[in-house]
Design a protein around this motif. Structure first.
Motif, PDB file in Angstrom:
ATOM      1  N   UNK A   1     -84.534 -84.598  70.335  1.00  0.00           N
ATOM      2  CA  UNK A   1     -85.817 -83.967  70.035  1.00  0.00           C
ATOM      3  C   UNK A   1     -86.566 -84.703  68.929  1.00  0.00           C
ATOM      4  N   UNK A   2     -85.842 -85.321  68.000  1.00  0.00           N
ATOM      5  CA  UNK A   2     -86.487 -86.009  66.883  1.00  0.00           C
ATOM      6  C   UNK A   2     -86.407 -87.536  66.981  1.00  0.00           C
ATOM      7  N   UNK A   3     -85.580 -88.055  67.866  1.00  0.00           N
ATOM      8  CA  UNK A   3     -85.367 -89.508  67.934  1.00  0.00           C
ATOM      9  C   UNK A   3     -86.531 -90.262  68.569  1.00  0.00           C
ATOM     10  N   UNK A   4     -87.307 -89.611  69.415  1.00  0.00           N
ATOM     11  CA  UNK A   4     -88.426 -90.276  70.060  1.00  0.00           C
ATOM     12  C   UNK A   4     -88.040 -91.215  71.190  1.00  0.00           C
ATOM     13  N   UNK A   5     -86.826 -91.104  71.702  1.00  0.00           N
ATOM     14  CA  UNK A   5     -86.385 -92.006  72.758  1.00  0.00           C
ATOM     15  C   UNK A   5     -86.988 -91.678  74.120  1.00  0.00           C
ATOM     16  N   UNK A   6     -87.617 -90.515  74.247  1.00  0.00           N
ATOM     17  CA  UNK A   6     -88.249 -90.179  75.517  1.00  0.00           C
ATOM     18  C   UNK A   6     -89.435 -91.091  75.802  1.00  0.00           C
ATOM     19  N   UNK A   7     -89.931 -91.772  74.785  1.00  0.00           N
ATOM     20  CA  UNK A   7     -91.051 -92.699  74.945  1.00  0.00           C
ATOM     21  C   UNK A   7     -90.610 -94.151  75.084  1.00  0.00           C
ATOM     22  N   UNK A   8     -89.331 -94.400  75.061  1.00  0.00           N
ATOM     23  CA  UNK A   8     -88.801 -95.754  75.166  1.00  0.00           C
ATOM     24  C   UNK A   8     -88.713 -96.182  76.627  1.00  0.00           C
ATOM     25  N   UNK A   9     -89.119 -97.399  76.904  1.00  0.00           N
ATOM     26  CA  UNK A   9     -89.020 -97.920  78.272  1.00  0.00           C
ATOM     27  C   UNK A   9     -87.589 -98.247  78.670  1.00  0.00           C
ATOM     28  N   UNK A  10     -86.699 -98.360  77.705  1.00  0.00           N
ATOM     29  CA  UNK A  10     -85.358 -98.859  78.021  1.00  0.00           C
ATOM     30  C   UNK A  10     -84.213 -97.962  77.575  1.00  0.00           C
ATOM     31  N   UNK A  11     -84.482 -96.867  76.901  1.00  0.00           N
ATOM     32  CA  UNK A  11     -83.400 -96.071  76.312  1.00  0.00           C
ATOM     33  C   UNK A  11     -82.418 -95.539  77.355  1.00  0.00           C
ATOM     34  N   UNK A  12     -82.928 -95.088  78.490  1.00  0.00           N
ATOM     35  CA  UNK A  12     -82.037 -94.554  79.525  1.00  0.00           C
ATOM     36  C   UNK A  12     -81.136 -95.653  80.070  1.00  0.00           C
ATOM     37  N   UNK A  13     -81.698 -96.826  80.314  1.00  0.00           N
ATOM     38  CA  UNK A  13     -80.897 -97.953  80.797  1.00  0.00           C
ATOM     39  C   UNK A  13     -79.862 -98.377  79.754  1.00  0.00           C
ATOM     40  N   UNK A  14     -80.250 -98.364  78.485  1.00  0.00           N
ATOM     41  CA  UNK A  14     -79.307 -98.751  77.427  1.00  0.00           C
ATOM     42  C   UNK A  14     -78.119 -97.806  77.367  1.00  0.00           C
ATOM     43  N   UNK A  15     -78.349 -96.507  77.557  1.00  0.00           N
ATOM     44  CA  UNK A  15     -77.225 -95.567  77.575  1.00  0.00           C
ATOM     45  C   UNK A  15     -76.351 -95.823  78.794  1.00  0.00           C
ATOM     46  N   UNK A  16     -76.958 -96.063  79.943  1.00  0.00           N
ATOM     47  CA  UNK A  16     -76.171 -96.362  81.144  1.00  0.00           C
ATOM     48  C   UNK A  16     -75.340 -97.625  80.947  1.00  0.00           C
ATOM     49  N   UNK A  17     -75.911 -98.642  80.317  1.00  0.00           N
ATOM     50  CA  UNK A  17     -75.179 -99.883  80.037  1.00  0.00           C
ATOM     51  C   UNK A  17     -74.002 -99.603  79.109  1.00  0.00           C
TER      52      UNK A  17
END
Length: 132
Positions: free
Chosen positions: A13-29
């Motif tokens: 909620x506070x990290x702002x990763x919902x606006x990152x183009x790559x955050x979801x892929x980075x977690x999957x990696x």
């Protein structure tokens, strides 16, 4: 598992990763990095290409593996949690919110990754999420 997801939701909620183009892929990696020997040659090559693309900005093999997993996996991709994690590492998925994180965590569990290893992967990607 519920505590892990609740803790993660509060941080996201506070990290702002919902606006990152790559955050979801980075977690999957990061989660794929915990699969060890369960990644065969093709899957491992795809994850390495995703890592090169999303973390280092090098696209040499990325488009090849994106195409292989997009066109060649079909039903296997839908039925195998490891293939779904590899696909999430490759795809241009966008930001990381609570729903996306929960999906990846559940896929990781289905792929046989333990909660401690999931916490380690989260700590690599989500600011303020210390493993443990």
């Amino acid at each position: 598992m519920r505590q892990l997801i609740d803790r993660l939701d509060a941080l996201l909620e506070v990290a702002g990763l919902e606006n990152s183009d790559s955050a979801r892929a980075k977690l999957a990696i990061a989660l794929c990095g915990r699969l060890g020997g369960r990644l065969d040659g093709e899957r491992l090559a795809a994850v390495n290409a995703a890592r090169d693309f999303w973390l280092m900005g090098r696209a040499a093999e990325y488009n090849k593996w994106l195409h292989v997993f997009w066109s060649g996996r079909g039903e296997r991709q839908l039925s195998d949690p490891i293939d779904r994690l590899v696909w999430c590492a490759l795809a241009r998925p966008g930001g990381l919110d609570g729903y996306a994180a929960e999906y990846l965590i559940l896929e990781a569990c289905d792929a046989g990754i333990g909660l401690d290893e999931i916490s380690e992967a989260l700590a690599e990607v989500v600011p303020g999420y210390g493993a443990g």
